[in-house]
Design a protein around this motif. Structure first.
Motif, PDB file in Angstrom:
ATOM      1  N   ILE A 168       0.837  -1.202   0.000  1.00  0.00           N
ATOM      2  CA  ILE A 168       0.000   0.000   0.000  1.00  0.00           C
ATOM      3  C   ILE A 168       0.871   1.252   0.000  1.00  0.00           C
ATOM      4  O   ILE A 168       0.616   2.197  -0.751  1.00  0.00           O
ATOM      5  CB  ILE A 168      -0.983  -0.022   1.186  1.00  0.00           C
ATOM      6  N   LEU A 169       1.924   1.267   0.784  1.00  0.00           N
ATOM      7  CA  LEU A 169       2.821   2.416   0.825  1.00  0.00           C
ATOM      8  C   LEU A 169       3.481   2.632  -0.532  1.00  0.00           C
ATOM      9  O   LEU A 169       3.639   3.769  -0.989  1.00  0.00           O
ATOM     10  CB  LEU A 169       3.865   2.221   1.922  1.00  0.00           C
ATOM     11  N   ASP A 170       3.857   1.559  -1.215  1.00  0.00           N
ATOM     12  CA  ASP A 170       4.427   1.656  -2.557  1.00  0.00           C
ATOM     13  C   ASP A 170       3.427   2.306  -3.512  1.00  0.00           C
ATOM     14  O   ASP A 170       3.782   3.185  -4.301  1.00  0.00           O
ATOM     15  CB  ASP A 170       4.822   0.264  -3.058  1.00  0.00           C
ATOM     16  N   LEU A 171       2.166   1.912  -3.441  1.00  0.00           N
ATOM     17  CA  LEU A 171       1.145   2.467  -4.329  1.00  0.00           C
ATOM     18  C   LEU A 171       0.834   3.922  -3.985  1.00  0.00           C
ATOM     19  O   LEU A 171       0.569   4.734  -4.876  1.00  0.00           O
ATOM     20  CB  LEU A 171      -0.112   1.599  -4.298  1.00  0.00           C
ATOM     21  N   VAL A 172       0.897   4.276  -2.703  1.00  0.00           N
ATOM     22  CA  VAL A 172       0.745   5.676  -2.303  1.00  0.00           C
ATOM     23  C   VAL A 172       1.866   6.503  -2.939  1.00  0.00           C
ATOM     24  O   VAL A 172       1.634   7.583  -3.475  1.00  0.00           O
ATOM     25  CB  VAL A 172       0.758   5.823  -0.764  1.00  0.00           C
ATOM     26  N   ALA A 173       3.093   5.969  -2.899  1.00  0.00           N
ATOM     27  CA  ALA A 173       4.247   6.670  -3.466  1.00  0.00           C
ATOM     28  C   ALA A 173       4.124   6.844  -4.975  1.00  0.00           C
ATOM     29  O   ALA A 173       4.703   7.766  -5.542  1.00  0.00           O
ATOM     30  CB  ALA A 173       5.533   5.927  -3.125  1.00  0.00           C
ATOM     31  N   GLN A 174       3.364   5.974  -5.613  1.00  0.00           N
ATOM     32  CA  GLN A 174       3.139   6.101  -7.055  1.00  0.00           C
ATOM     33  C   GLN A 174       2.034   7.101  -7.370  1.00  0.00           C
ATOM     34  O   GLN A 174       1.749   7.369  -8.534  1.00  0.00           O
ATOM     35  CB  GLN A 174       2.783   4.737  -7.655  1.00  0.00           C
ATOM     36  N   GLY A 175       1.401   7.636  -6.329  1.00  0.00           N
ATOM     37  CA  GLY A 175       0.386   8.657  -6.523  1.00  0.00           C
ATOM     38  C   GLY A 175      -1.028   8.133  -6.691  1.00  0.00           C
ATOM     39  O   GLY A 175      -1.928   8.887  -7.061  1.00  0.00           O
ATOM     40  N   LEU A 176      -1.253   6.855  -6.398  1.00  0.00           N
ATOM     41  CA  LEU A 176      -2.595   6.294  -6.549  1.00  0.00           C
ATOM     42  C   LEU A 176      -3.525   6.752  -5.430  1.00  0.00           C
ATOM     43  O   LEU A 176      -3.089   6.978  -4.308  1.00  0.00           O
ATOM     44  CB  LEU A 176      -2.532   4.762  -6.556  1.00  0.00           C
ATOM     45  N   THR A 177      -4.794   6.876  -5.761  1.00  0.00           N
ATOM     46  CA  THR A 177      -5.809   7.213  -4.766  1.00  0.00           C
ATOM     47  C   THR A 177      -6.169   5.968  -3.972  1.00  0.00           C
ATOM     48  O   THR A 177      -5.829   4.846  -4.364  1.00  0.00           O
ATOM     49  CB  THR A 177      -7.077   7.753  -5.446  1.00  0.00           C
ATOM     50  N   ASP A 178      -6.912   6.148  -2.877  1.00  0.00           N
ATOM     51  CA  ASP A 178      -7.359   5.003  -2.085  1.00  0.00           C
ATOM     52  C   ASP A 178      -8.179   4.043  -2.944  1.00  0.00           C
ATOM     53  O   ASP A 178      -8.030   2.829  -2.849  1.00  0.00           O
ATOM     54  CB  ASP A 178      -8.179   5.459  -0.881  1.00  0.00           C
ATOM     55  N   ARG A 179      -9.033   4.592  -3.784  1.00  0.00           N
ATOM     56  CA  ARG A 179      -9.859   3.760  -4.667  1.00  0.00           C
ATOM     57  C   ARG A 179      -8.983   2.958  -5.644  1.00  0.00           C
ATOM     58  O   ARG A 179      -9.180   1.763  -5.823  1.00  0.00           O
ATOM     59  CB  ARG A 179     -10.852   4.622  -5.448  1.00  0.00           C
ATOM     60  N   ASP A 180      -7.989   3.628  -6.258  1.00  0.00           N
ATOM     61  CA  ASP A 180      -7.084   2.942  -7.190  1.00  0.00           C
ATOM     62  C   ASP A 180      -6.303   1.828  -6.491  1.00  0.00           C
ATOM     63  O   ASP A 180      -6.125   0.739  -7.044  1.00  0.00           O
ATOM     64  CB  ASP A 180      -6.088   3.928  -7.814  1.00  0.00           C
ATOM     65  N   ILE A 181      -5.859   2.097  -5.269  1.00  0.00           N
ATOM     66  CA  ILE A 181      -5.111   1.091  -4.502  1.00  0.00           C
ATOM     67  C   ILE A 181      -6.010  -0.114  -4.231  1.00  0.00           C
ATOM     68  O   ILE A 181      -5.602  -1.256  -4.418  1.00  0.00           O
ATOM     69  CB  ILE A 181      -4.573   1.687  -3.186  1.00  0.00           C
TER      70      ILE A 181
END
Length: 171
Positions: free
Chosen positions: A118-131
């Motif tokens: 999840i932290l990796d996906l946050v760093a990629q700029g994804l929203t909560d929905r995208d994650i």
């Protein structure tokens, strides 16, 4: 105000929450003289005060600081390459100077494998929905994981989590 600078060209100020980049004249930032730039090459979008660069599946790719990216949160001084064009991202409101201490003090252990994802996906700029869609979990589950990550690291803002992930090679 954030901007993009090219060595011998005028500075392009980022206005609004979305800026498109490419050779086609319909883009906000047009790079007509670079044949390696796609017609619709990339997009910049502002989310929660953070500018995110997204490659629009361009043929020759988009690079930030020499690394090919699909989606990347931008920081002051980042060097962006589209084809043969090199731009520097500038942000007058870069909060790094006041938040570095809290990021440096954050623990590097104690996160579960899912929290790392999840932290990796946050760093990629994804929203909560995208994650949630990418990991096949609900938005509320994503938010629960984020709450635990924030508790474990002591970091509260999404931008702080992004910088933490990039510094610890999670992102």
């Amino acid at each position: 105000m954030a901007s993009l600078r090219q060595s011998e060209a005028p500075t392009f100020n980022l206005i609004g929450d979305r800026v498109t980049i490419g050779r086609d004249p319909v883009n906000d930032l047009v790079l007509p003289d670079d044949s390696k730039v796609s017609r619709s090459h990339a997009e910049l979008s502002r989310r929660d005060g953070q500018w995110i660069l997204v490659d629009l599946e361009s043929r020759n790719g988009t690079f930030v600081n020499g690394r090919r990216v699909g989606r990347h949160p931008l920081r002051d001084g980042d060097r962006i390459e589209f084809g043969g064009t090199v731009l520097t991202f500038g942000s007058q409101q870069d909060a790094n100077a006041t938040e570095v201490a809290s990021v440096d003090c954050a623990p590097t252990v104690g996160l579960s494998e899912r929290e790392h994802q999840i932290l990796d996906l946050v760093a990629q700029g994804l929203t909560d929905r995208d994650i949630g869609e990418q990991l096949f979990i609900s938005i509320s589950t994503v938010r629960s994981h984020l709450d635990r990550i924030k508790e474990k690291t002591g970091l509260r803002r999404r931008a702080e989590l992004t910088r933490y992930a990039l510094r610890t090679d999670i992102g």
